[in-house]
Design a protein around this motif. Structure first.
Motif, PDB file in Angstrom:
ATOM      1  N   SER A 297      35.456  35.719  48.300  1.00  0.00           N
ATOM      2  CA  SER A 297      34.173  35.632  47.598  1.00  0.00           C
ATOM      3  C   SER A 297      33.825  34.185  47.269  1.00  0.00           C
ATOM      4  N   LYS A 298      32.536  33.886  47.321  1.00  0.00           N
ATOM      5  CA  LYS A 298      32.050  32.558  46.940  1.00  0.00           C
ATOM      6  C   LYS A 298      31.545  32.544  45.497  1.00  0.00           C
ATOM      7  N   LYS A 299      31.593  33.710  44.846  1.00  0.00           N
ATOM      8  CA  LYS A 299      31.097  33.816  43.476  1.00  0.00           C
ATOM      9  C   LYS A 299      32.174  33.383  42.489  1.00  0.00           C
ATOM     10  N   ARG A 300      31.717  32.886  41.347  1.00  0.00           N
ATOM     11  CA  ARG A 300      32.668  32.499  40.304  1.00  0.00           C
ATOM     12  C   ARG A 300      33.245  33.724  39.604  1.00  0.00           C
ATOM     13  N   LYS A 301      32.348  34.682  39.311  1.00  0.00           N
ATOM     14  CA  LYS A 301      32.794  35.921  38.689  1.00  0.00           C
ATOM     15  C   LYS A 301      32.865  37.009  39.746  1.00  0.00           C
TER      16      LYS A 301
END
Length: 346
Positions: A297-301
């Protein structure tokens, strides 16, 4: 009339009437008599009398078509009440197109339709009054040639030029599932499969119902490790097996995937470990799955956006791991998680 009645009427038709219906099914968009005559000429189809439609004047050509069109109207195979607007009944349009393909009539009729109606990616834009049916018709033509990349290109190119247009998944769902035939549905890419089948299965979970259609087909995708089944869709099937006591299917799937380093395999094993009272072992499985999510994933959360993830939180609660529990609630900040978790936590 019912679909079976319409198809029964179609199967009894003479050759010319069948050919006209097949052409209209490929065209999808309504034709007038001039356009139909041009298609018949392009496809080298002769009148019932044996005459060629381009060997007579235009009015005479209409006279040659009239008995066939009247028969189709009388049999309710066309929508409308007169010959000025020729549109095949939507209940049978996909069935007739598929029969044209089986009879090896699709390609010659297709060439005629595309020439007359400008339904190629290059010529579609020449239509000054572009409507959703034009785009739908062009997508159908590509679908029945299994040209998925061209479908996506065509849709992106023209969707903004049309005032009201369905999503590409809705369009492809209407084509492939009307009626549902696995051989045609399987030609859809994995992301379209997810769009079509994931939401109904999630709604079954949320509303405690069993209304999702074609589960046997979706289940077979999982059992066969089909590349048409994305991880999210696979997860819902695994969850349904667990919740409905299909232990043999779970065991068979795990025999092949127990050592897979995938989110679904690890989450499923974490869920099973929790049910066996092995909470720390369950947490280890879930944390391993979480690491995979972080890498992909490239998301922080990030979060487990599925039902299996609920049992990560429950395992943490059982172990009284406050810090890890707070992290899990942060990770599971989705409506789906919030809805399902409340039943276990209250």
């Amino acid at each position: 009339m019912t679909v079976n009645q319409l198809i029964s009427s179609y199967e009894k038709l003479p050759a010319l009437e069948k050919s006209i219906l097949q052409i209209l099914s490929i065209a999808y968009h309504q034709l007038n008599q001039t356009q139909l005559r041009q298609c018949l000429i392009q496809a080298d189809i002769k009148a019932a009398t044996g005459e060629e439609f381009d060997s007579v004047s235009k009015p005479e050509g209409f006279k040659l078509m009239r008995p066939a069109l009247d028969t189709l109207l009388e049999q309710h195979l066309l929508e409308g009440k007169n010959r000025s607007c020729l549109l095949i009944d939507r209940q049978i349009v996909e069935i007739i197109t598929r029969q044209a393909i089986a009879a090896k009539k699709f390609k010659p009729y297709l060439k005629a339709v595309q020439t007359v109606l400008d339904l190629t990616e290059e010529t579609l834009g020449t239509n000054l009054r572009l409507e959703s049916d034009h785009l739908f018709a062009a997508i159908r033509i590509l679908f029945y040639q299994k040209k998925m990349d061209q479908i996506k290109s065509l849709y992106r190119k023209y969707k903004d030029r049309i005032k009201y247009v369905d999503s590409l998944s809705e369009i492809l769902g209407e084509i492939s599932c009307n009626p549902f035939e696995p051989a045609w549905v399987q030609s859809l890419p994995a992301d379209i499969h997810t769009d079509l089948f994931q939401k109904p299965l999630i709604e079954d979970f949320l509303y405690c119902q069993n209304k999702a259609e074609h589960f046997d087909y979706i289940e077979q995708l999982v059992l066969s490790d089909s590349d048409r089944c994305e991880s999210g869709l696979q997860a819902i099937v695994l969850e349904k097996w667990m919740l409905t006591g299909k232990s043999q299917k779970i065991e068979n799937w795990l025999k092949k995937h127990r050592t897979d380093n995938t989110e679904n395999s690890l989450c499923l094993q974490g869920w099973m470990a929790f049910l066996q009272g092995k909470n720390e072992r369950a947490i280890q499985y879930y944390e391993a799955a979480l690491e995979i999510l972080k890498k992909n994933s490239k998301k922080r959360k990030i979060y487990f956006d599925n039902f299996m993830g609920v049992f990560f939180v429950l395992a943490l609660m059982k172990e009284n791991s406050t810090q890890r529990l707070e992290q899990a609630f942060t990770l599971h900040s989705t409506p789906f998680f919030a809805y399902t978790a409340q039943f276990f936590i209250i």
